[in-house]
Design a protein around this motif. Sequence first.
Motif, PDB file in Angstrom:
ATOM      1  N   GLY A  95      50.883  36.441  40.888  1.00 23.19           N
ATOM      2  CA  GLY A  95      50.427  36.754  41.556  1.00 23.19           C
ATOM      3  C   GLY A  95      48.983  35.954  41.100  1.00 23.19           C
ATOM      4  O   GLY A  95      48.585  35.757  40.043  1.00 23.19           O
ATOM      5  N   VAL A  96      48.663  36.338  41.730  1.00 19.49           N
ATOM      6  CA  VAL A  96      46.225  36.309  41.587  1.00 19.49           C
ATOM      7  C   VAL A  96      45.773  37.164  42.644  1.00 19.49           C
ATOM      8  O   VAL A  96      46.150  37.494  43.565  1.00 19.49           O
ATOM      9  CB  VAL A  96      46.218  34.882  42.420  1.00 19.49           C
ATOM     10  CG1 VAL A  96      44.421  34.782  41.616  1.00 19.49           C
ATOM     11  CG2 VAL A  96      46.929  33.254  41.850  1.00 19.49           C
ATOM     12  N   LEU A  97      44.952  37.800  41.640  1.00 20.31           N
ATOM     13  CA  LEU A  97      44.090  39.227  42.831  1.00 20.31           C
ATOM     14  C   LEU A  97      42.868  38.212  42.035  1.00 20.31           C
ATOM     15  O   LEU A  97      42.044  38.317  41.382  1.00 20.31           O
ATOM     16  CB  LEU A  97      44.464  40.310  41.919  1.00 20.31           C
ATOM     17  CG  LEU A  97      43.184  41.458  42.610  1.00 20.31           C
ATOM     18  CD1 LEU A  97      44.286  42.496  43.124  1.00 20.31           C
ATOM     19  CD2 LEU A  97      42.465  41.716  41.892  1.00 20.31           C
ATOM     20  N   ILE A  98      42.032  38.171  43.859  1.00 24.39           N
ATOM     21  CA  ILE A  98      40.251  37.651  43.015  1.00 24.39           C
ATOM     22  C   ILE A  98      39.823  38.917  44.048  1.00 24.39           C
ATOM     23  O   ILE A  98      39.722  39.500  45.042  1.00 24.39           O
ATOM     24  CB  ILE A  98      40.160  36.731  44.430  1.00 24.39           C
ATOM     25  CG1 ILE A  98      41.569  35.074  44.203  1.00 24.39           C
ATOM     26  CG2 ILE A  98      39.733  35.997  44.339  1.00 24.39           C
ATOM     27  CD1 ILE A  98      40.902  33.833  42.901  1.00 24.39           C
ATOM     28  N   ASN A  99      38.659  39.216  42.880  1.00 20.65           N
ATOM     29  CA  ASN A  99      37.388  39.822  43.503  1.00 20.65           C
ATOM     30  C   ASN A  99      36.731  38.636  43.795  1.00 20.65           C
ATOM     31  O   ASN A  99      35.973  38.622  43.512  1.00 20.65           O
ATOM     32  CB  ASN A  99      37.196  40.797  42.121  1.00 20.65           C
ATOM     33  CG  ASN A  99      36.041  41.729  43.143  1.00 20.65           C
ATOM     34  OD1 ASN A  99      36.417  42.509  43.864  1.00 20.65           O
ATOM     35  ND2 ASN A  99      34.952  42.107  41.540  1.00 20.65           N
ATOM     36  N   GLY A 100      37.023  38.465  45.255  1.00 20.82           N
ATOM     37  CA  GLY A 100      35.460  37.285  45.556  1.00 20.82           C
ATOM     38  C   GLY A 100      36.743  37.377  46.935  1.00 20.82           C
ATOM     39  O   GLY A 100      37.768  37.645  47.789  1.00 20.82           O
ATOM     40  N   VAL A 101      36.577  35.693  47.726  1.00 21.45           N
ATOM     41  CA  VAL A 101      36.899  34.911  48.765  1.00 21.45           C
ATOM     42  C   VAL A 101      37.772  33.586  48.518  1.00 21.45           C
ATOM     43  O   VAL A 101      38.083  33.425  47.606  1.00 21.45           O
ATOM     44  CB  VAL A 101      36.203  35.384  49.605  1.00 21.45           C
ATOM     45  CG1 VAL A 101      35.464  36.082  50.198  1.00 21.45           C
ATOM     46  CG2 VAL A 101      35.262  33.648  49.364  1.00 21.45           C
ATOM     47  N   VAL A 102      39.209  33.734  49.436  1.00 21.37           N
ATOM     48  CA  VAL A 102      40.343  32.319  49.367  1.00 21.37           C
ATOM     49  C   VAL A 102      39.787  31.936  50.879  1.00 21.37           C
ATOM     50  O   VAL A 102      39.218  32.017  51.167  1.00 21.37           O
ATOM     51  CB  VAL A 102      41.579  32.810  48.966  1.00 21.37           C
ATOM     52  CG1 VAL A 102      41.751  33.621  47.853  1.00 21.37           C
ATOM     53  CG2 VAL A 102      41.376  33.925  50.502  1.00 21.37           C
TER      54      VAL A 102
END
Length: 164
Positions: A95-102
């Motif tokens: 997985g990838v956790l982004i403290n931002g947007v996709v």
Amino acid sequence: MDKPISTCDLCDRFRDSDDSAFRVLRGVFRSYGGRAAFHGPVRTLRCFETNAKLRELVQTPGEGRVIVVDGGASLQRALLGGNLANFAARHGWAGVLINGVVRDLAELRAADVGIFALGHCPMPSHKRDEGQLDEPVRVQGEWIRPGEWLYADEDGVVVYPTAL
């Protein structure tokens, strides 16, 4: 992928514990990927509105790990889209956790990888070769260090120094 581990079950286990190493991230993340739940040891990346380092990282062997990206909580430029999600899935990232947007939401849903982010925005990132890899990052008020374990599902995200 291993069987999903419930974040609620983990929180029940630590409910009366004074173990400050068990952290629950704020409930601000949404699930965008093809996997609704994921867990694994963490690799960290700090980058702001640019994803060149993330593009490189998702094309390396993931070995069931989770990438935690501190994007400074920016909502202006997407750090991960369909191409990078597919690279992550093909290379074995859990997985990838982004403290931002996709962005590229349909492509993200089709990718066999967990993706959590604060939101979505169609604007692509800059392509500057900037960022720090494998250093502690602060995400939603909590420090996350490389090698710690992250567990994510529809109920939330928790972090602990070792596998639970």
